[in-house]
Write an enzyme that holds these catalytic residues in place. Structure first.
Site, mmCIF file in Angstrom:
data_model
loop_
_atom_site.group_PDB
_atom_site.id
_atom_site.type_symbol
_atom_site.label_atom_id
_atom_site.label_comp_id
_atom_site.label_asym_id
_atom_site.label_seq_id
_atom_site.Cartn_x
_atom_site.Cartn_y
_atom_site.Cartn_z
ATOM 1 N N HIS A 3 -112.994 -33.650 -13.156
ATOM 2 C CA HIS A 3 -113.993 -34.259 -14.023
ATOM 3 C C HIS A 3 -114.776 -33.241 -14.842
ATOM 4 O O HIS A 3 -115.568 -33.621 -15.695
ATOM 5 C CB HIS A 3 -114.939 -35.148 -13.209
ATOM 6 C CG HIS A 3 -114.279 -36.409 -12.770
ATOM 7 N ND1 HIS A 3 -114.255 -37.537 -13.556
ATOM 8 C CD2 HIS A 3 -113.575 -36.716 -11.653
ATOM 9 C CE1 HIS A 3 -113.584 -38.493 -12.932
ATOM 10 N NE2 HIS A 3 -113.156 -38.013 -11.774
ATOM 11 N N ASP B 220 -112.983 -37.123 -18.292
ATOM 12 C CA ASP B 220 -113.769 -38.130 -17.586
ATOM 13 C C ASP B 220 -112.876 -39.277 -17.120
ATOM 14 O O ASP B 220 -111.751 -39.452 -17.573
ATOM 15 C CB ASP B 220 -114.947 -38.633 -18.423
ATOM 16 C CG ASP B 220 -114.548 -39.421 -19.652
ATOM 17 O OD1 ASP B 220 -113.586 -40.203 -19.567
ATOM 18 O OD2 ASP B 220 -115.202 -39.277 -20.692
#
Length: 83
Positions: free
Chosen positions: A53, A57
């Protein structure tokens, strides 16, 4: 993993990778299909994704996963989308 009979796994991202995917074997399972809700045999393959991440995303990975699923369900659309 699917090629040796595995059905589900948890891929782990190892640097320098950013995303990794794991595919399970294709299974024939009963499912309710259509508006009549009749039970039919369908082919199902579990896919697992793992992502770093810091680089990507979850929403981007989810969109990619949905696009990949649509290509697997209709391979000709993948050919038409080649550039």
């Amino acid at each position: 993993i699917g090629s040796i009979g595995g059905t589900y796994m948890s891929p782990v991202v190892v640097p320098p990778q950013v995303v990794i995917g794991a595919m399970g074997k294709i299974q024939r399972l009963p499912r309710f299909v259509g508006e009549s809700m009749e039970v039919e045999e369908v082919h199902i393959m579990n896919i697992s994704w793992g992502g770093d991440h810091r680089a990507i995303d979850g929403a981007t990975l989810a969109r990619f996963s949905n696009r990949w699923k649509s290509f697997m369900e209709s391979p000709m659309t993948m050919v038409f989308n080649l550039k």
